[in-house]
Design an enzyme around this catalytic site. Structure first.
Site, PDB file in Angstrom:
ATOM      1  N   LYS A 132       0.844  -1.208   0.000  1.00 56.14           N
ATOM      2  CA  LYS A 132       0.000   0.000   0.000  1.00 56.14           C
ATOM      3  C   LYS A 132       0.874   1.250   0.000  1.00 56.14           C
ATOM      4  O   LYS A 132       0.671   2.160  -0.811  1.00 56.14           O
ATOM      5  CB  LYS A 132      -0.877   0.004   1.250  1.00 56.14           C
ATOM      6  N   ASN A 133       1.865   1.264   0.893  1.00 63.30           N
ATOM      7  CA  ASN A 133       2.628   2.501   1.081  1.00 63.30           C
ATOM      8  C   ASN A 133       3.672   2.751   0.005  1.00 63.30           C
ATOM      9  O   ASN A 133       4.265   3.823  -0.032  1.00 63.30           O
ATOM     10  CB  ASN A 133       3.261   2.514   2.477  1.00 63.30           C
ATOM     11  N   ASP A 186       4.419   0.601  12.291  1.00 64.79           N
ATOM     12  CA  ASP A 186       3.219  -0.049  11.751  1.00 64.79           C
ATOM     13  C   ASP A 186       3.053  -1.476  12.249  1.00 64.79           C
ATOM     14  O   ASP A 186       1.975  -2.062  12.106  1.00 64.79           O
ATOM     15  CB  ASP A 186       3.248  -0.048  10.218  1.00 64.79           C
ATOM     16  N   CYS A 237      -5.385   7.517   9.560  1.00 67.68           N
ATOM     17  CA  CYS A 237      -5.578   6.852  10.855  1.00 67.68           C
ATOM     18  C   CYS A 237      -5.449   7.839  12.018  1.00 67.68           C
ATOM     19  O   CYS A 237      -4.609   8.711  12.020  1.00 67.68           O
ATOM     20  CB  CYS A 237      -4.540   5.748  11.021  1.00 67.68           C
ATOM     21  N   ARG A 259      -0.643  14.214  13.367  1.00 66.88           N
ATOM     22  CA  ARG A 259      -0.310  14.089  11.947  1.00 66.88           C
ATOM     23  C   ARG A 259      -0.330  15.438  11.208  1.00 66.88           C
ATOM     24  O   ARG A 259      -1.038  15.653  10.245  1.00 66.88           O
ATOM     25  CB  ARG A 259      -1.226  13.076  11.272  1.00 66.88           C
ATOM     26  N   ILE A 278       1.130  18.592   8.837  1.00 70.27           N
ATOM     27  CA  ILE A 278       1.742  18.531   7.501  1.00 70.27           C
ATOM     28  C   ILE A 278       2.745  19.672   7.320  1.00 70.27           C
ATOM     29  O   ILE A 278       3.085  20.040   6.199  1.00 70.27           O
ATOM     30  CB  ILE A 278       0.670  18.586   6.384  1.00 70.27           C
TER      31      ILE A 278
END
Ligand code: EPZ
Length: 433
Positions: free
Chosen positions: A22-23, A305, A116, A121, A123
């Site tokens: 995914k990443n 993760d 999530c 988080r 930016i």
């Protein structure tokens, strides 16, 4: 209902193949916008976040289609400049489209990213990098707007490592005028895969995988074509499920060399493993040693993760373990839910103390985010009796077929729609109560 039911208590055994990452796929999809033509990602995972990024590209005017697991993106007419928050709010990595939009057409306007609930988080590092490249950026209450008369290469030193901000700087610099030096870059494999993909498109990038990445802007890029690498976090998640159930599994299409820090811990717990011609053979039957102290770190350290999946494993191991989460400030959400299954996890600030050993029992638990949800599945596979995991859609954001894979390994999993993934085997054993 958005739930799955799992009957636990059985060691996993068998072979599964690891899906595409995914990443790695998400930034490559954003990079595809930098070419006015067709690019293709082979072996791309069919997961919610990829579908979301695909819908964003289509919103911008690109045409996309699938041939099996190969995702084609024709960005010839991907000239849109704005992405509404209905899309960006669904996932964190939407924010790196800003660098791609500025590189392609010199302006972009997008809603703030979602993702999530594992921490604030911010930016700020993303915007810092783009401003250093010459973008004018306005942070409005509900959206960010950016413009430039062409980006210009710069010296950019990140105050601390950030995967997304490093990707942002790379996407902004590859078509900028002049040279860019990104310092204190993240070193996750996904950064290297993005740079490989961009080099295949004609970008001039070197130093990826180290702290400094040097980019010479080029005039234009050709179409990209790459096989998406296997997902190292999905591989680690399945290895945790093997350890928690004391099983023995084989992972095909294994991301060799990308999980060394995790495998070190796996060995310390008593797990055994052997890499052989692209496969990893794992034996969790000897797992039983606690981990007195471990902290998550940026790559190549222990990946944040896999912190929640490991928490679930340690809950099954007698003795005292401790994990310190150093990357995100709120990433122990799964602890309370695993405690509902009989675990003894105490969270103090950034530390989770696990008093393992009491056997886990089935319960109804709630996923709130992707990797915490995966941890609940792991705990449920180890627990006696049936567990209902609600919030399955969080797990689908990153795991393409976790139910089918774990069923292929002998897990007994049922989706709310009554789809029983081991229909053929189910006639004999019913869901254990
Ligand atoms: C990427 O998120 C991954 N997501 C995450 O995986 C992963 O946990 C994370 O990297 C760390 O490895 C994708 O690749 C789509 P960061 P990202 O920027 O880029 C702070 C999953 O489960 N920070 O490296 O958002 C940030 O708050 C997901 O697949 C700033 O302060 O992570 C965090 O504390 C979850 N300012 C730290 O840096 C910024 O501008 C590291 O975050 C950006 C980040």
């Amino acid at each position: 209902m958005d739930e799955i039911r799992i009957a636990g208590g059985k060691p996993l055994s068998g072979t599964v193949s690891v899906q595409g990452s995914k990443n790695a796929a998400l930034p490559m999809m954003a990079a595809s916008l930098l070419h006015r033509g067709v690019s293709v990602l082979k072996g791309c995972p069919k997961i919610a976040d990829v579908f979301c990024m695909e819908s964003i590209l289509k919103e911008l005017g690109a045409v996309t289609w699938w041939e099996g697991h190969d995702l084609y993106m024709d960005c010839t007419h991907g000239d849109g400049k704005s992405i509404p928050c209905v899309f960006t709010g669904k996932m964190r990595s939407s924010v790196i489209l800003l660098g791609a939009l500025l590189g392609r057409c010199g302006s972009g306007c997008l809603g703030y990213p979602g993702g999530c609930v594992i921490g604030q988080r911010p930016i700020d590092l993303h915007l810092y990098a783009l401003r250093k490249l010459g973008a004018e950026i306005a942070e409005e209450p509900f959206f960010i707007s950016a413009s430039c008369s062409g980006l210009t290469g710069a010296e950019i030193t990140f105050p601390h490592k950030s995967v997304g901000a490093t990707e942002q700087g790379i996407l902004g610099a590859v078509l900028a005028k002049g040279e860019t030096c990104l310092e204190n870059c993240a070193r996750e494999p996904e950064i290297q895969w993005l740079c490989r993909y961009l080099r295949g498109m004609g970008a001039d990038i070197r130093g990826d995988g180290g702290d400094c990445i040097y980019i010479k802007g080029v005039k234009e890029l050709r179409g990209g074509e790459m096989e998406v690498p296997p997902d190292r976090i999905v591989a680690g998640t399945y290895l945790c499920a093997c350890a928690a159930t004391r099983g023995k599994i084989v992972l095909e299409n294994y991301p060799d060399g990308e999980l060394d820090a995790f495998l070190k811990v796996y060995g310390k717990m008593g797990g055994q493993y052997k890499a052989k011609s692209g496969k990893l053979i794992a034996d969790g039957s000897g797992v039983g040693y606690p981990i007195p102290f471990l902290e998550t770190e940026v790559y190549p350290g222990f990946p944040t993760d896999l912190q929640s999946p490991l928490l679930a494993v340690l809950a099954t191991i007698p003795g005292k373990s401790c994990i310190r989460e150093t990357i995100f400030e709120a990433r122990f959400k799964a602890a309370a839910e695993i405690n509902r299954m009989g675990a003894g996890i105490t969270v103090e600030g950034n530390d989770a103390w696990i008093q393992g050993g009491s056997s886990l029992h089935g319960s109804t638990v709630y996923a709130e985010e992707l990797r915490g949800g995966a941890a609940l599945v792991i705990a449920a596979l180890a627990a006696r009796g049936e567990t209902v995991v609600r919030g399955y859609s969080y797990i689908c954001r990153g795991y393409e077929h976790i139910c089918e894979d774990l069923t292929a390994l002998g897990g007994v999993i049922m989706k709310d729609t009554g789809t029983n993934f081991n229909e053929k085997k189910q006639s004999t054993n019913s869901i254990a109560q």
